[in-house]
Scaffold this active site. Structure first.
Site, PDB file in Angstrom:
ATOM      1  CG  ASP A  79      -1.907   1.122   1.253  1.00 42.06           C
ATOM      2  OD1 ASP A  79      -1.742   2.080   0.470  1.00 42.06           O
ATOM      3  OD2 ASP A  79      -2.848   1.069   2.067  1.00 42.06           O
TER       4      ASP A  79
ATOM      5  CG  ASN B 151      -0.754   4.241 -13.139  1.00 52.71           C
ATOM      6  OD1 ASN B 151      -1.323   4.999 -13.924  1.00 52.71           O
ATOM      7  ND2 ASN B 151      -1.248   3.041 -12.825  1.00 52.71           N
TER       8      ASN B 151
ATOM      9  CE1 TYR C 105      -8.074  11.413  -9.484  1.00 56.90           C
ATOM     10  CE2 TYR C 105      -9.121  12.907 -11.051  1.00 56.90           C
ATOM     11  CZ  TYR C 105      -8.253  11.864 -10.777  1.00 56.90           C
ATOM     12  OH  TYR C 105      -7.554  11.270 -11.811  1.00 56.90           O
TER      13      TYR C 105
ATOM     14  CE  LYS D 254      -4.536  12.105 -10.241  1.00 54.57           C
ATOM     15  NZ  LYS D 254      -3.353  11.247 -10.483  1.00 54.57           N
TER      16      LYS D 254
END
Length: 246
Positions: A55, A80, A143, A147
């Site tokens: 993890d 990724n 999110y 990002k």
């Protein structure tokens, strides 16, 4: 000294396709993820792919990756792994949900890069970014924020690590036909108002195949000089022609 490339989120989608493509080109690749069975599926038939269940959002997981790398050099480190959730208004996001999103999408790339710096001399670090890093999307607050932080981290690390011989880059893969897209299409319009747009992209066959994205990323990793690699965030929709993918 032997070299290995590390790809997080290697059990499916872009991570799986990239690992297999690099292995077929003769690279030794370590794929990292939480689901061992998925990682073993990625590695099936590829003797140069090493699966590692870990993890990346935890210190213990990152320590396991460092231990598995051992005394090898890291050629490519591809961040990724990422999570979309929680989906819904920021006004309703819980502290635990927020912390998990940031741990996977922001903390893991930073602290894994830190942990592997000693092995990254003359290597490359690649952040897998998103259009959500650059525009607000209601329902994707956690999110988008994570990002955006990942993008700014790339620019800072690029400048800080250049003199150490480590090239840092960022790539926007477009809207890719992955498990994350299936999760997006399953959301309600109340939680994610733009959901119908993503359902239409799937219905119209407009999603990028993971294999095409993998070809783009492989070219970016192997066919650019260090300065060009990190000079800007690469977007498959704008730069595919650079590598003759169209």
């Amino acid at each position: 000294m032997s070299r290995v490339s590390v790809i997080t989120g290697g059990g499916s989608g872009v991570g799986r396709a990239l690992a297999q493509r690099l292995a077929e080109a003769g690279h030794c690749v370590m794929v990292v993820g939480r689901r061992r069975e998925a990682l073993e599926d990625t590695a099936a038939g590829h003797t140069d792919i090493e699966p590692l269940a870990a993890d990346v959002s935890t210190a213990a997981g990152r320590d396991a990756i460092v231990a598995a790398v051992g005394d090898r050099r890291v050629r490519f480190l591809v961040h990724n792994a990422g999570v979309l959730t929680p989906v819904g208004p920021l006004s309703e996001v819980t502290l635990d949900e927020w912390r998990h999103s940031q741990a996977v999408n922001v903390e893991a790339p930073l602290f894994l890069t830190q942990a592997l710096l000693g092995a990254l001399a003359e290597g490359r670090v690649l952040h897998v970014s998103s259009g959500a890093a650059h525009r607000a999307m209601p329902g994707w607050g956690a999110y988008c924020t994570s990002k955006a932080a990942l993008y700014r981290m790339y620019t800072v690390l690029r400048d800080e690590l250049r003199e150490q011989g480590v090239a840092v880059g960022s790539v926007r893969p477009g809207v890719v036909d992955t498990d994350m897209q299936a999760l997006i299409r399953a959301q309600s319009a109340e939680d994610f108002p733009a959901v119908e747009r993503f359902r239409a992209l799937k219905a119209q066959g407009e999603l990028e195949p993971p294999e095409r994205v993998a070809a783009f990323i492989e070219a970016l990793l192997t066919r650019t000089d260090p300065e060009r690699f990190g000079a800007e965030e690469w977007d498959i929709r704008d730069h595919a022609r650079v590598f003759d993918l169209d």
